[in-house]
Design a protein around this motif. Structure first.
Motif, PDB file in Angstrom:
ATOM      1  N   ILE A  81       2.908 -64.357 -67.494  1.00 55.80           N
ATOM      2  CA  ILE A  81       4.011 -63.880 -67.915  1.00 55.80           C
ATOM      3  C   ILE A  81       5.078 -65.355 -67.677  1.00 55.80           C
ATOM      4  N   LEU A  82       4.832 -65.624 -66.430  1.00 59.44           N
ATOM      5  CA  LEU A  82       5.997 -67.160 -65.999  1.00 59.44           C
ATOM      6  C   LEU A  82       5.390 -68.081 -67.379  1.00 59.44           C
ATOM      7  N   LYS A  83       4.398 -68.010 -68.186  1.00 57.07           N
ATOM      8  CA  LYS A  83       3.878 -69.732 -68.612  1.00 57.07           C
ATOM      9  C   LYS A  83       4.427 -68.789 -70.053  1.00 57.07           C
ATOM     10  N   ALA A  84       4.000 -67.285 -70.112  1.00 56.83           N
ATOM     11  CA  ALA A  84       4.991 -67.473 -71.485  1.00 56.83           C
ATOM     12  C   ALA A  84       6.618 -67.517 -71.634  1.00 56.83           C
ATOM     13  N   THR A 128      14.780 -65.095 -71.842  1.00 58.61           N
ATOM     14  CA  THR A 128      14.830 -63.581 -72.680  1.00 58.61           C
ATOM     15  C   THR A 128      14.002 -62.698 -72.952  1.00 58.61           C
ATOM     16  N   SER A 129      13.189 -63.646 -72.764  1.00 64.79           N
ATOM     17  CA  SER A 129      11.436 -63.106 -73.259  1.00 64.79           C
ATOM     18  C   SER A 129      10.903 -62.278 -71.984  1.00 64.79           C
ATOM     19  N   ARG A 130      11.443 -62.013 -70.716  1.00 61.47           N
ATOM     20  CA  ARG A 130      10.940 -61.497 -69.352  1.00 61.47           C
ATOM     21  C   ARG A 130      10.896 -59.383 -69.827  1.00 61.47           C
ATOM     22  N   GLY A 163       8.737 -61.441 -59.875  1.00 62.77           N
ATOM     23  CA  GLY A 163       8.906 -62.853 -59.777  1.00 62.77           C
ATOM     24  C   GLY A 163       7.215 -63.338 -58.617  1.00 62.77           C
ATOM     25  N   LEU A 164       7.746 -62.198 -57.444  1.00 64.65           N
ATOM     26  CA  LEU A 164       6.786 -62.360 -56.959  1.00 64.65           C
ATOM     27  C   LEU A 164       4.890 -61.758 -57.255  1.00 64.65           C
ATOM     28  N   ARG A 165       5.725 -60.792 -58.138  1.00 60.10           N
ATOM     29  CA  ARG A 165       3.298 -61.054 -58.326  1.00 60.10           C
ATOM     30  C   ARG A 165       3.540 -61.138 -59.577  1.00 60.10           C
ATOM     31  N   TRP A 166       4.523 -62.066 -60.363  1.00 65.35           N
ATOM     32  CA  TRP A 166       4.023 -62.963 -61.717  1.00 65.35           C
ATOM     33  C   TRP A 166       3.114 -64.309 -60.970  1.00 65.35           C
ATOM     34  N   ARG A 167       3.827 -64.263 -60.051  1.00 68.00           N
ATOM     35  CA  ARG A 167       3.530 -66.031 -59.804  1.00 68.00           C
ATOM     36  C   ARG A 167       1.439 -65.748 -59.103  1.00 68.00           C
ATOM     37  N   LEU A 168       0.844 -64.547 -58.814  1.00 66.28           N
ATOM     38  CA  LEU A 168      -0.689 -64.521 -58.943  1.00 66.28           C
ATOM     39  C   LEU A 168      -1.102 -65.241 -59.844  1.00 66.28           C
ATOM     40  N   PRO A 169      -2.203 -66.332 -59.455  1.00 70.11           N
ATOM     41  CA  PRO A 169      -2.953 -66.547 -60.776  1.00 70.11           C
ATOM     42  C   PRO A 169      -3.634 -65.257 -61.870  1.00 70.11           C
ATOM     43  N   PRO A 170      -3.462 -65.489 -62.909  1.00 72.27           N
ATOM     44  CA  PRO A 170      -3.180 -66.866 -63.838  1.00 72.27           C
ATOM     45  C   PRO A 170      -1.507 -67.626 -64.902  1.00 72.27           C
ATOM     46  N   ARG A 171      -0.740 -66.138 -63.928  1.00 66.86           N
ATOM     47  CA  ARG A 171       0.673 -66.421 -63.527  1.00 66.86           C
ATOM     48  C   ARG A 171       1.062 -66.690 -65.514  1.00 66.86           C
TER      49      ARG A 171
END
Length: 304
Positions: A266-269, A276-278, A256-264
């Motif tokens: 995975i988090l947008k997906a 459940t798409s994690r 969750g910390l790594r994925w906060r880096l731009p352009p994000r």
């Protein structure tokens, strides 16, 4: 097949794909650097880069743009991924290079050059992922390569001409090997990757972190690359141990910390498709979808 009205767009691959799981792993950064090393050994391909850009001045930007493109193609909704591909094709369509030995001019989007760049990239991702400790059976590796034919289409290749399993990829590399060479341009790429220019404040970080990443990326290259660059590498078993140790450190950083880096991406997906798409590379064997012999996605979701 399109997305039913009212349902979120899973993108070109979707959470059931090997690509979705694999590309979320932080070891992909090492695979990306390996790909740069390998790509630079094709004289026509590397000249196309060097003659159309100031690689030394913008190498970091080039690496980040490549990562952003891969992230968009993997995790964005299908229209955004298609637009990203159209932009790349448009840029490449306008670029030309010259062979200094013959004076021959050529387009940088020649299919043979696009194919080399594609195969060096996905081959590097897959090789580093498997050697870093991820469990990726042969069937899943083949599924990944078939899925990546979609990415190849986005940059202008005919998917039918792109290796769709590990045997075909190995045969491709064996066939192209005689074309590889240690050119002055390849030496420039090697020099940059070993000692990228940074501010004085970042020199310790380059020595402590980047040297390890670049050194591992180089060490995972095939023997022919070590021969051409002129530097040996430790035995493969030693390289694998070091790679697994480094991968363990990278994976220890919360996703969750790594994925906060731009352009994000995975988090947008996940916002679009739900929790459940994690992606979870460590559970790849349980969650990835195997493609059938025709290469159609098990989900039936196809944009080719």
């Amino acid at each position: 097949m399109g997305v039913p009205e009212g349902e979120p767009d899973p993108g070109l691959f979707g959470p059931a794909s090997v690509t979705w799981q694999l590309h979320s792993d932080p070891v992909m950064w090492i695979g990306g650097v390996r790909a740069l090393y390998l790509q630079a050994l094709h004289p026509r391909a590397v000249r196309g880069v060097m003659q159309n850009s100031d690689f030394r001045a913008d190498a970091w930007g080039r690496l980040m743009r490549t990562a952003a493109f891969v992230g968009t193609v993997t995790y964005a909704a299908a229209p955004a991924a298609e637009r990203a591909g159209a932009r790349v094709r448009g840029i490449h369509r306008r670029l030309r290079a010259v062979d200094p030995a013959t004076g021959e001019g050529y387009r940088v989007d020649e299919p043979a050059l696009l194919l080399w760049v594609h195969c060096a990239e996905i081959g590097s991702y897959l090789d580093v992922a498997r050697r870093s400790g991820l469990t990726i059976p042969d069937a899943y590796a083949d599924a990944y390569l078939r899925e990546q034919r979609t990415a190849a289409r986005l940059v202008g290749l005919d998917p039918a001409t792109v290796p769709g399993d590990t045997a075909a990829l190995a045969a491709y590399f064996a066939g192209v090997a005689p074309e590889l060479a240690a050119t002055p341009e390849a030496a420039d790429v090697d020099d940059f990757l070993r000692r990228p220019p940074v501010s004085a404040l970042l020199v310790p970080a380059r020595r402590l972190l980047w040297r390890r990443v670049a050194g591992l990326a180089y060490a995972t290259l095939p023997p022919i690359a070590h021969e051409l660059y002129g530097r040996p590498a430790p035995p493969p078993a030693v390289v694998d141990r070091r790679l697994r140790a480094t991968a363990a450190l990278l994976r220890a950083v919360p996703a969750g910390l790594r994925w906060r880096l731009p352009p994000r991406n995975i988090l947008k997906a996940m916002d679009r498709l739900g929790p459940t798409s994690r992606p979870s590379p460590s559970t790849l064997v349980r969650t990835a979808a195997i493609l059938d012999e025709s290469g159609d996605k098990a989900t039936g979701n196809s944009h080719e």
